[in-house]
Write an enzyme that holds these catalytic residues in place. Structure first.
Site, PDB file in Angstrom:
ATOM      1  N   SER A  81      -0.404   1.622 -17.700  1.00 53.12           N
ATOM      2  CA  SER A  81       0.823   0.816 -17.560  1.00 53.12           C
ATOM      3  C   SER A  81       0.619  -0.443 -16.728  1.00 53.12           C
ATOM      4  O   SER A  81       1.537  -0.912 -16.043  1.00 53.12           O
ATOM      5  CB  SER A  81       1.959   1.662 -16.962  1.00 53.12           C
ATOM      6  N   HIS A 117      -4.014  -8.674  11.615  1.00 55.72           N
ATOM      7  CA  HIS A 117      -3.673  -7.362  11.060  1.00 55.72           C
ATOM      8  C   HIS A 117      -3.909  -7.416   9.555  1.00 55.72           C
ATOM      9  O   HIS A 117      -3.554  -8.398   8.899  1.00 55.72           O
ATOM     10  CB  HIS A 117      -2.213  -7.011  11.332  1.00 55.72           C
ATOM     11  N   SER A 119      -3.550  -4.798   6.039  1.00 57.72           N
ATOM     12  CA  SER A 119      -3.170  -3.495   5.500  1.00 57.72           C
ATOM     13  C   SER A 119      -2.858  -3.643   4.024  1.00 57.72           C
ATOM     14  O   SER A 119      -2.645  -4.748   3.510  1.00 57.72           O
ATOM     15  CB  SER A 119      -1.954  -2.931   6.238  1.00 57.72           C
ATOM     16  N   GLY A 121      -0.350  -1.612   2.671  1.00 57.98           N
ATOM     17  CA  GLY A 121       1.045  -1.237   2.527  1.00 57.98           C
ATOM     18  C   GLY A 121       1.302  -0.014   1.675  1.00 57.98           C
ATOM     19  O   GLY A 121       2.390   0.132   1.108  1.00 57.98           O
ATOM     20  N   ARG A 122       0.326   0.887   1.589  1.00 63.14           N
ATOM     21  CA  ARG A 122       0.478   2.056   0.725  1.00 63.14           C
ATOM     22  C   ARG A 122       0.652   3.322   1.556  1.00 63.14           C
ATOM     23  O   ARG A 122       0.352   3.354   2.752  1.00 63.14           O
ATOM     24  CB  ARG A 122      -0.731   2.183  -0.202  1.00 63.14           C
ATOM     25  N   SER A 127      -3.384   4.843   2.075  1.00 67.84           N
ATOM     26  CA  SER A 127      -3.068   3.855   3.099  1.00 67.84           C
ATOM     27  C   SER A 127      -4.337   3.394   3.811  1.00 67.84           C
ATOM     28  O   SER A 127      -5.187   4.207   4.190  1.00 67.84           O
ATOM     29  CB  SER A 127      -2.101   4.469   4.113  1.00 67.84           C
ATOM     30  N   ASN A 131      -6.657  -3.512  12.824  1.00 68.16           N
ATOM     31  CA  ASN A 131      -6.306  -4.667  13.640  1.00 68.16           C
ATOM     32  C   ASN A 131      -7.558  -5.179  14.336  1.00 68.16           C
ATOM     33  O   ASN A 131      -8.378  -4.389  14.819  1.00 68.16           O
ATOM     34  CB  ASN A 131      -5.252  -4.291  14.680  1.00 68.16           C
TER      35      ASN A 131
END
Length: 250
Positions: A81, A117, A119, A121-122, A127, A131
């Site tokens: 998808s 920082h 990341s 975002g999961r 995840s 930092n």
């Protein structure tokens, strides 16, 4: 204003898709099922910065806030998808000083120091974040620019560290050299764990661009090593991408 390169790569191919992302020393931090990824995907990067405070320290220092976002999109994977495989978000705050000194034929133009920082975002188990305190020295000589960027990872407790030993794979710093030739710009970026084991981890990335018109340029990116994205921080691969760029390092 623009910051890091802004580009669109409609075609990015890897020799080793990361079908089962995992993290070091944490069997519970791995997914259980293989992700049916395509070896070819779409990648783009947006980056900007704004000067928050000007004229600090007797007029020589400026405080900047930067933001960079890099996305990998499985655009050609209809069976899955067409999801965004990974998006890395990188806000940073940097204190920048203008310099003017000579060393080995180069002129020192810039020194910055700040907090970064990064990341994806999961949620768990995918995840990833860390930092860093980052310094940067900018040197120029003719059409050649050199950036030296050492960093120090701010430690995290093992119970909350979602990418153990990331500094062993992404390194403790990077060396970036750019050389302009007429309508061409060639860039080499090397990351290494020089404070730990310089022969374990790290990466090399080469970039080439050719000016078409104004800020629009043909663009090619070649990467080999670890950490092409945060989810791939401990995964080694070779990637080749082609597309266009609207803004570069210089």
């Amino acid at each position: 204003t623009p910051y890091k390169p802004v580009y669109v790569l409609p075609v990015v191919w890897t020799n080793s898709p990361n079908y089962t992302p995992s993290r070091e020393n944490d069997p519970g931090g791995s997914i259980q099922d293989t992700i049916p990824l395509n070896a070819t995907e779409f990648k783009f990067q947006l980056s900007l910065k704004v000067k928050a405070v000007q004229g600090l320290f007797k007029g020589n220092g400026d405080l900047w806030v930067g933001y960079t976002q890099t996305s990998r999109w499985q655009l050609y994977n209809s069976a899955l998808s067409r999801p965004f495989r990974e998006t890395d978000y990188e806000p940073e705050v940097l204190l920048s000083f203008r310099t003017k000194y000579r060393v080995l034929g180069f002129t020192g133009r810039l020194f910055t120091f700040g907090l970064v920082h990064q990341s994806n975002g999961r949620s768990e188990p995918l995840s990833r974040s860390w930092n860093r305190l980052v310094a940067q020295v900018g040197l120029e000589r003719g059409n050649t620019t050199v950036l030296l960027r050492p960093w120090w990872r701010i430690p995290e407790p093992p119970s909350t560290d979602n990418n153990q030993e990331i500094e062993n794979f992404l390194g403790n710093g990077e060396f970036l050299v750019m050389h302009a030739m007429a309508r061409h710009l060639v860039t080499l970026q090397v990351r290494t764990s020089f404070l730990n084991d310089p022969f374990h981890g790290g990466s090399v990335m080469g970039e080439w661009s050719y000016s078409i018109k104004g800020n629009l340029k043909l663009y090619m990116q070649v990467f080999h090593g670890f950490g092409e994205s945060l989810i791939d921080y401990n995964h080694e691969q070779t990637m080749i991408g082609v597309g266009v760029t609207l803004m570069e390092w210089m």
